[in-house]
Design a protein around this motif. Structure first.
Motif, mmCIF file in Angstrom:
data_model
loop_
_atom_site.group_PDB
_atom_site.id
_atom_site.type_symbol
_atom_site.label_atom_id
_atom_site.label_comp_id
_atom_site.label_asym_id
_atom_site.label_seq_id
_atom_site.Cartn_x
_atom_site.Cartn_y
_atom_site.Cartn_z
ATOM 1 N N THR A 1 0.861 -1.450 -0.039
ATOM 2 C CA THR A 1 0.099 -0.033 -0.019
ATOM 3 C C THR A 1 0.990 1.298 0.016
ATOM 4 O O THR A 1 0.318 2.337 -0.191
ATOM 5 C CB THR A 1 -0.805 -0.058 1.081
ATOM 6 O OG1 THR A 1 -0.167 -0.390 2.287
ATOM 7 C CG2 THR A 1 -1.760 -1.082 1.171
ATOM 8 N N SER A 2 2.141 1.256 0.500
ATOM 9 C CA SER A 2 2.895 2.288 0.658
ATOM 10 C C SER A 2 4.162 1.800 -0.191
ATOM 11 O O SER A 2 4.722 0.884 -0.070
ATOM 12 C CB SER A 2 3.200 2.875 1.941
ATOM 13 O OG SER A 2 4.541 3.445 2.034
ATOM 14 N N PRO A 3 4.791 2.805 -0.999
ATOM 15 C CA PRO A 3 5.994 2.722 -1.716
ATOM 16 C C PRO A 3 7.297 3.065 -0.911
ATOM 17 O O PRO A 3 8.325 3.455 -1.436
ATOM 18 C CB PRO A 3 5.908 3.688 -2.942
ATOM 19 C CG PRO A 3 5.218 4.778 -2.505
ATOM 20 C CD PRO A 3 4.239 4.112 -1.538
ATOM 21 N N GLN A 4 7.202 3.315 0.483
ATOM 22 C CA GLN A 4 8.348 3.899 0.996
ATOM 23 C C GLN A 4 9.534 3.164 1.223
ATOM 24 O O GLN A 4 10.514 3.539 1.247
ATOM 25 C CB GLN A 4 7.810 4.217 2.761
ATOM 26 C CG GLN A 4 7.642 2.684 3.261
ATOM 27 C CD GLN A 4 7.037 2.884 4.697
ATOM 28 O OE1 GLN A 4 6.295 3.755 5.047
ATOM 29 N NE2 GLN A 4 6.841 1.781 5.667
ATOM 30 N N GLU A 5 9.585 1.750 0.752
ATOM 31 C CA GLU A 5 10.783 0.829 0.774
ATOM 32 C C GLU A 5 11.454 1.361 -0.453
ATOM 33 O O GLU A 5 12.797 1.276 -0.598
ATOM 34 C CB GLU A 5 10.603 -0.594 0.877
ATOM 35 C CG GLU A 5 10.007 -1.070 -0.658
ATOM 36 C CD GLU A 5 8.419 -0.980 -0.802
ATOM 37 O OE1 GLU A 5 7.844 -0.216 -0.042
ATOM 38 O OE2 GLU A 5 7.845 -1.857 -1.615
ATOM 39 N N TYR A 6 10.999 1.730 -1.520
ATOM 40 C CA TYR A 6 11.508 2.089 -2.614
ATOM 41 C C TYR A 6 11.919 3.585 -2.675
ATOM 42 O O TYR A 6 13.130 3.919 -2.922
ATOM 43 C CB TYR A 6 10.498 2.406 -3.757
ATOM 44 C CG TYR A 6 9.974 1.055 -4.569
ATOM 45 C CD1 TYR A 6 11.101 0.564 -5.375
ATOM 46 C CD2 TYR A 6 9.196 0.181 -4.066
ATOM 47 C CE1 TYR A 6 10.790 -0.658 -6.064
ATOM 48 C CE2 TYR A 6 8.767 -0.949 -4.490
ATOM 49 C CZ TYR A 6 9.552 -1.657 -5.765
ATOM 50 O OH TYR A 6 9.404 -2.755 -6.107
ATOM 51 N N LEU A 7 11.430 4.481 -1.868
ATOM 52 C CA LEU A 7 11.669 5.933 -1.718
ATOM 53 C C LEU A 7 12.558 6.422 -0.878
ATOM 54 O O LEU A 7 13.640 6.959 -0.783
ATOM 55 C CB LEU A 7 10.362 6.775 -1.864
ATOM 56 C CG LEU A 7 9.426 6.612 -2.992
ATOM 57 C CD1 LEU A 7 8.253 7.571 -2.595
ATOM 58 C CD2 LEU A 7 10.110 7.164 -4.210
ATOM 59 N N GLU A 8 12.134 5.580 0.449
ATOM 60 C CA GLU A 8 13.195 5.721 1.646
ATOM 61 C C GLU A 8 13.858 4.649 2.102
ATOM 62 O O GLU A 8 14.923 4.770 3.151
ATOM 63 C CB GLU A 8 11.986 6.297 2.894
ATOM 64 C CG GLU A 8 11.354 7.392 2.432
ATOM 65 C CD GLU A 8 9.993 7.538 3.344
ATOM 66 O OE1 GLU A 8 9.948 7.002 4.254
ATOM 67 O OE2 GLU A 8 8.860 8.000 2.681
#
Lengths: 284, 284, 284, 284
Positions: free
Chosen positions: D32-39
């Protein structure tokens, strides 16, 4: 030198019923003189393009009565036509087309490809030497889920394999055998019988199987069974490349896995080869 | 019997700089007695799992100074450790990792796979026999767009190939050579020199090339060049599987095609092999 | 429908110096009417054999200035010549021939195949729609032996993976990007620059590298780097299929293995894909 | 992201009779969140190693009642267990093990691999969306030696193909279909019925066949036949990659070749794809 993978389809028609044989042929020659290598003198060289033409012409003229007969025809043609040929070797492999059936009724002109073991043969001849014919099956993948173990092997400080009396036996078989005097053989019939022998020796009786104490013993059983049942076979080579199936340890996942879920280990794989003849043998 | 495709990566670190060698090893044994085949008696059998362990342990202990030295180490280990081993053969093949460069600066720990010819070697030994070492290169694809022809060949009613004095020469090379007494060889250095010789003999001088009257002559030129330049090579085998490029006939399309557009013919392909030693030779 | 793997070699000669471009083309069409599917009426069908001829004729007439320009030429030809074509899509892939060098001197007509990442492109167009051009690189295998870890991930009863702050990062990259308005682009130059960006973002500075906390972050770094450095790229898709390297546990063999000997796990393999554009993004 | 080619064997035992199912599973997730890609924040990331464990645990617990049910089980598990999963897609492919028979008697624990068309399925689900199930067959190679032609097609200056009313039709089929509401389906039974329909539509009646005016029409016939006979199928996609067989011109060799010897042209090959649903259709 020679030509590899000469692929073609030979269609034979009997009224409205069609028969097909699709093959891949490799034909290699050695000439009596190496002058084309040393001096770049091509005057005796039969171009590989001509080799291809000859294979196609023979297919057109003779058809493919059997793979083995076709390989013999090619050898004979080169030996009798070209005096500069010192040695000829032919390999013929079949594309496994099978006639389609609808509700048990064979179709007159439709086929399906069923690659459950590929049939091949070889014929080779030196000038003034005998014609030698081999036949074989390759890419035959078999599995038995029990009646296989491996125990009592040699152990030292590098041994980590546990003994097992009930494991999966799975592998890809390559079998190649030579015929002796091969006049008037029914090559198709013999090949089918040998294939049956291989399956029987691998699997054992349908209701209980037969215990295999090692890949080596299974290889030997196949050879012994073929030699005892098919008198035309002189020497038989068997290579068994086995895939090991690892029982997944599910303790950390809170489960007991009673050899129900197994993972294939494709590399590295074990290999076991043996060549067995009627009186002498040697293994490699 | 033995274990094929034992794949592993060996990392060597010098401070922050890393060196990698990824290889694929096959190790095959023949035992002094065939009892495991005939009787299913495994007491002398070294499991292929143990063979794998030994290869990994040797890689850990000795590293991989060169592919050849590693193959020799494996042979020595089996011969000295197991008296039931009658023969051992080892094959080692390299995954072609090359150090990455950024603006000409080598990276300390990053690599790219560049498969422009795969390096391999073999070592084999019979008990009481000499250790024989082979090295080689395979999957080396080369092309020259001129300075190649094929003329003056043998013709008969099955010949349809026209003579050509300017054609594309393209093929995949397999070269394998044996070393004689191989103490203290710098295997890496010799291998690189042989690779250079192969390219030189194939291509000829950079400003004009050299005419090839046939694949056979090119194979011979490679062998002669290597034997004359690298004294450690005793015998060299070369196989050239050539891809024919067909000039597309564009007459029906209203165009003249001056060998500008060509179509590769991948099957069938010609093959040409020769083994050349220092005093004797034979071709196959 | 269409024709796949139309393979040919285009030779270009400037005096004695030769240039080669070998490509594999796929060209697919959709017609304005489906009558050939429904009624077997072929009157609007352009045979795939004609498609092949057109590709070869365009190669003869225009050469291959760049893969992208050639793909555009094919699309334009079908759209302007055949009013029954509703949609055309072209894929062009290059065989990675590189000019041979001897002692640093480029050879005028000899080439070697070096497959360290395959260049490809696509062009597609709907009638009355814009021409869209993609380019990319595939089969690019990269490895870094440190500066990679995976920690702080979600855990539950099915988690058995330990946290790692120093592991091997190895994988095969597929990158594909789209161009916006693409008049007068130097496609060759842009492609090379993007390839450099990919390598830089993967490896980090040559003297120290850059830490990767996950495959996902590495994928994102590549995308961000390309988008920031190459203004012509509109959207970039990256797929990283990674090979896990398992440190061999040698405790049972009496040895300590400090990440020196590792075994590649080829199946199953992880895969991580992301598509990133200039303003919006979504991952899959 | 996800895990590809998770291969395993599931053995089921009923007394001494064994049943096997060997599969290859790919499972992909979108969070649901792309935070592993971005952060580089991994706190919601389910490691691909955990994905693999879950697939194996489900195989252990539930077995593989059918490929489709197993794919559904995996989707359900991810959707109900992990609230951070926005989308899940599962692909399951079968290794075609068949029970060995000896003289018609089925063997209790031995199997042979018969790859005459590979069965696969897919299940996918978005959070709050329906579960969609696809099934299919691939690598199915069929040939008919007559009752096929290609005439009346569009011609221009680039056309060199002659019209033919009697040619070989040979190709590799890929078929994939979707099910609607799929509660309580007997997936195995439906799959077998669809395979039969495909063969029937391709070949026509066993005693005479049925004329195919184009690959396109054959593709359409297969789709129409499946849709009319199997009510559970909603949409069916068929791709036919055809191998052209070229009648060898033997005039220069002094022979007449009445379509008896033909050479397969493997590259380039034609491809023809169509997706057909119950009310709407579109072809590509």
């Amino acid at each position: 030198y020679g030509k590899n993978t000469i692929k073609f389809l030979r269609v034979h028609r009997e009224g409205k019923k069609h028969f097909v044989k699709e093959v891949e042929v490799c034909a290699h020659l050695r000439l009596t003189s190496p002058q084309e290598y040393l001096e770049g003198n091509n005057c005796l060289v039969i171009p590989t393009d001509t080799i291809k033409n000859i294979v196609l012409v023979l297919a057109k003229k003779n058809g493919i009565p059997s793979l083995e007969q076709f390989a013999i025809d090619i050898c004979n043609h080169f030996m009798t036509t070209f005096c500069q040929v010192a040695y000829v070797k032919t390999y013929v492999q079949e594309v496994p087309w099978r006639r389609l059936h609808e509700d048990g009724v064979p179709h007159i002109h439709s086929f399906i490809c069923v690659p459950d073991g590929i049939r091949f043969c070889e014929a080779e001849q030196c000038r003034n030497g005998p014609l030698i014919v081999f036949a074989g099956i390759k890419d035959l993948k078999l599995m038995k889920t029990t009646q296989s173990g491996f125990e009592g092997f040699y152990k030292n400080e590098h041994t980590t394999l546990p003994e097992r009396h009930d494991r999966i036996l799975c592998g890809e078989l390559f079998c190649k055998w030579s015929y002796g005097e091969c006049k008037d053989f029914d090559f198709d019939c013999i090949w089918k019988k040998i294939r049956e022998c291989i399956l029987e020796a691998f699997a054992g009786p349908p209701d209980c199987g037969e215990y295999s104490p090692s890949y080596q013993k299974t290889v030997n059983s196949i050879q012994m069974h073929v030699l005892s049942r098919v008198s035309q076979v002189q020497v038989i080579e068997v290579v068994l490349n086995n895939t090991f199936y690892n029982v997944v340890d599910m303790k950390n996942l809170g489960l007991t896995n009673d050899k129900e879920v197994l993972v294939p280990v494709e590399a590295p794989y074990g290999s076991c080869a043996c060549t067995l003849g009627r009186k002498k043998f040697f293994e490699a």
